[in-house]
Design a protein around this motif. Structure first.
Motif, mmCIF file in Angstrom:
data_model
loop_
_atom_site.group_PDB
_atom_site.id
_atom_site.type_symbol
_atom_site.label_atom_id
_atom_site.label_comp_id
_atom_site.label_asym_id
_atom_site.label_seq_id
_atom_site.Cartn_x
_atom_site.Cartn_y
_atom_site.Cartn_z
ATOM 1 N N LEU A 199 49.599 93.839 73.464
ATOM 2 C CA LEU A 199 48.472 94.241 74.301
ATOM 3 C C LEU A 199 48.965 94.762 75.643
ATOM 4 C CD1 LEU A 199 45.393 94.356 74.311
ATOM 5 C CD2 LEU A 199 45.370 92.060 75.312
ATOM 6 N N ALA A 200 50.032 94.153 76.166
ATOM 7 C CA ALA A 200 50.595 94.593 77.445
ATOM 8 C C ALA A 200 51.166 96.007 77.326
ATOM 9 C CB ALA A 200 51.684 93.622 77.902
ATOM 10 N N VAL A 201 51.791 96.290 76.191
ATOM 11 C CA VAL A 201 52.332 97.633 75.960
ATOM 12 C C VAL A 201 51.195 98.655 75.922
ATOM 13 C CG1 VAL A 201 53.497 99.110 74.276
ATOM 14 C CG2 VAL A 201 54.406 96.846 74.795
ATOM 15 N N ARG A 202 50.105 98.302 75.229
ATOM 16 C CA ARG A 202 48.949 99.208 75.173
ATOM 17 C C ARG A 202 48.391 99.471 76.566
ATOM 18 N NH1 ARG A 202 45.797 100.882 71.362
ATOM 19 N NH2 ARG A 202 43.855 100.438 72.475
ATOM 20 N N LYS A 203 48.280 98.431 77.375
ATOM 21 C CA LYS A 203 47.739 98.586 78.726
ATOM 22 C C LYS A 203 48.660 99.466 79.571
ATOM 23 C CE LYS A 203 45.997 95.971 82.693
ATOM 24 N NZ LYS A 203 46.670 96.844 83.683
ATOM 25 N N ALA A 204 49.979 99.258 79.419
ATOM 26 C CA ALA A 204 50.932 100.053 80.191
ATOM 27 C C ALA A 204 50.854 101.528 79.793
ATOM 28 C CB ALA A 204 52.345 99.519 79.977
ATOM 29 N N GLU A 205 50.726 101.786 78.491
ATOM 30 C CA GLU A 205 50.621 103.166 78.027
ATOM 31 C C GLU A 205 49.326 103.813 78.526
ATOM 32 O OE1 GLU A 205 50.910 102.755 73.822
ATOM 33 O OE2 GLU A 205 53.106 102.715 73.804
ATOM 34 N N ARG A 206 48.245 103.024 78.525
ATOM 35 C CA ARG A 206 46.966 103.546 78.983
ATOM 36 C C ARG A 206 47.019 103.844 80.484
ATOM 37 N NH1 ARG A 206 43.728 100.369 76.108
ATOM 38 N NH2 ARG A 206 43.808 98.666 77.606
ATOM 39 N N ASP A 207 47.616 102.927 81.257
ATOM 40 C CA ASP A 207 47.727 103.132 82.704
ATOM 41 C C ASP A 207 48.587 104.350 83.016
ATOM 42 O OD1 ASP A 207 46.162 100.918 83.077
ATOM 43 O OD2 ASP A 207 47.830 99.557 83.544
ATOM 44 N N SER A 208 49.648 104.539 82.217
ATOM 45 C CA SER A 208 50.534 105.688 82.416
ATOM 46 C C SER A 208 49.781 106.987 82.159
ATOM 47 C CB SER A 208 51.744 105.575 81.493
ATOM 48 O OG SER A 208 52.572 106.706 81.606
ATOM 49 N N LEU A 209 48.977 106.992 81.107
ATOM 50 C CA LEU A 209 48.200 108.186 80.779
ATOM 51 C C LEU A 209 47.178 108.485 81.876
ATOM 52 C CD1 LEU A 209 47.397 110.424 78.817
ATOM 53 C CD2 LEU A 209 45.900 108.784 77.661
ATOM 54 N N MET A 210 46.513 107.447 82.363
ATOM 55 C CA MET A 210 45.508 107.639 83.401
ATOM 56 C C MET A 210 46.139 108.153 84.694
ATOM 57 S SD MET A 210 42.703 107.122 81.941
ATOM 58 C CE MET A 210 41.693 107.271 83.418
ATOM 59 N N SER A 211 47.327 107.642 85.031
ATOM 60 C CA SER A 211 48.002 108.105 86.245
ATOM 61 C C SER A 211 48.417 109.565 86.090
ATOM 62 C CB SER A 211 49.229 107.239 86.543
ATOM 63 O OG SER A 211 50.197 107.371 85.506
ATOM 64 N N LEU A 212 48.769 109.945 84.865
ATOM 65 C CA LEU A 212 49.129 111.342 84.613
ATOM 66 C C LEU A 212 47.913 112.238 84.782
ATOM 67 C CD1 LEU A 212 51.236 113.412 83.641
ATOM 68 C CD2 LEU A 212 50.529 112.900 81.306
ATOM 69 N N LEU A 213 46.783 111.781 84.283
ATOM 70 C CA LEU A 213 45.556 112.564 84.416
ATOM 71 C C LEU A 213 45.138 112.692 85.873
ATOM 72 C CD1 LEU A 213 43.469 111.198 81.405
ATOM 73 C CD2 LEU A 213 44.570 113.430 81.589
#
Length: 327
Positions: free
Chosen positions: A297-311
């Motif tokens: 779940l932590a990996v999913r959250k990190a990937e999601r946060d990374s995508l949002m920061s990119l956007l």
């Protein structure tokens, strides 16, 4: 230098390939060929391990598609069970399926009570019935088009424009009948004129059209076709979801809750009965998410946060011009 080979490991790996000792010998043809007597000697040794020359062990491992370490290990209980089942006519299916398909198997089991094993065993029958059904469906459509063409010619009274239109129709139905006779399920062998008229196999094909039409005819509410995401298979079978509305309801459209279902962390039957009501949506979703391992779940959250920061770094205009690109 020698490398140990467990006699039962070599037997098990050879049986997995469904090779005789002679066929294993033939598979090693070349400068490093392993002789038949050597293979027999390894498999008949009474010791726990046979000290094979490194050339022999490496060659056997290569043709069997395993490592020398695997040849040096005693077969697992699973391998022994598989071999015993082979002797009475069973064969393993070795393939990987995507998470959506795995979930679809579970949804069919939960909705209709058909065990996954039975779904797999009956799949060839179901596919054959659908394939033959698609051909029958196409024959009926061709017949209807031919009858319409005949009626059109009667209405035209020999007028050249009507005759030309009917001729094009008849040419199309003749080509379709040839396609049906060849069992061209996915519309590969179609006339060039079809492509000129806009036919695009990346968008639709006869078999996919039939499946969607059949689903509408029987009112299959538990099937949803995802036409916007391309084909599910390279042949042209359509993307689909089983029980999509049920999944949406269970997860309340929460991506992490749906992820828990897709990855098999949650099964419908595992959800506590007291959480199934509409008033328990938040608790149910939280429970489903809690079943995902914390690290995952932590990996999913990190990937999601990374995508949002990119956007966030993309400067999107807040207004768009109504006209062209005039400065």
């Amino acid at each position: 230098m020698t490398i140990p080979i467990h006699p039962e490991a070599l037997k098990a790996q050879r049986s997995r390939k469904r090779w005789t000792q002679e066929e294993l010998c033939e598979a090693t043809s070349g400068p490093n060929k392993v002789s038949l007597p050597t293979i027999k000697r390894i498999e008949s040794t009474k010791e726990d391990f046979y000290p094979a020359q490194d050339r022999v062990a490496l060659t056997l491992a290569k043709v069997l598609g395993v490592s020398t370490e695997e040849l040096g290990k005693e077969p697992t209980e699973r391998a022994q069970l598989e071999e015993s089942l082979r002797k009475v006519g069973y064969r393993p299916l070795r393939t990987m399926i995507d998470a959506e398909t795995a979930l679809a198997f579970n949804m069919v089991q939960d909705i209709y009570g058909i065990p996954i094993r039975s779904q797999i065993e009956m799949a060839p029958l179901f596919m054959t019935l659908l394939a033959e059904g698609s051909l029958a469906w196409r024959r009926e459509r061709v017949k209807a088009i031919e009858e319409a063409s005949e009626a059109l010619q009667g209405l035209g009274g020999g007028h050249s424009s009507y005759v030309y239109t009917a001729w094009r129709i008849d040419a199309g139905t003749a080509a379709e009948r040839k396609s049906i006779e060849k069992k061209d399920f996915f519309g590969i062998d179609v006339s060039e004129e079809a492509f000129d008229c806009g036919y695009d196999r990346s968008q639709n094909n006869p078999f996919a059209d039939y499946l969607q039409d059949f689903a509408k005819e029987v009112g299959a509410k538990n099937i949803r076709f995802d036409a916007d995401f391309g084909w599910k298979t390279s042949e042209g079978l359509p993307n689909y979801r089983i029980g999509a509305e049920i999944i949406d309801h269970l997860t309340d459209d929460d991506p992490d809750a749906e992820y828990a279902l897709l990855r098999g962390h949650v099964r419908m039957k595992d959800i506590p009965e007291e959480l199934m009501g509409d008033k328990k949506k938040e608790e149910r979703v939280a429970w489903m998410i809690a079943q995902i391992p914390e690290e995952e779940l932590a990996v999913r959250k990190a990937e999601r946060d990374s995508l949002m920061s990119l956007l966030d770094t993309i400067d999107l205009p807040t207004t768009f011009p109504k006209g062209g690109n005039d400065d």
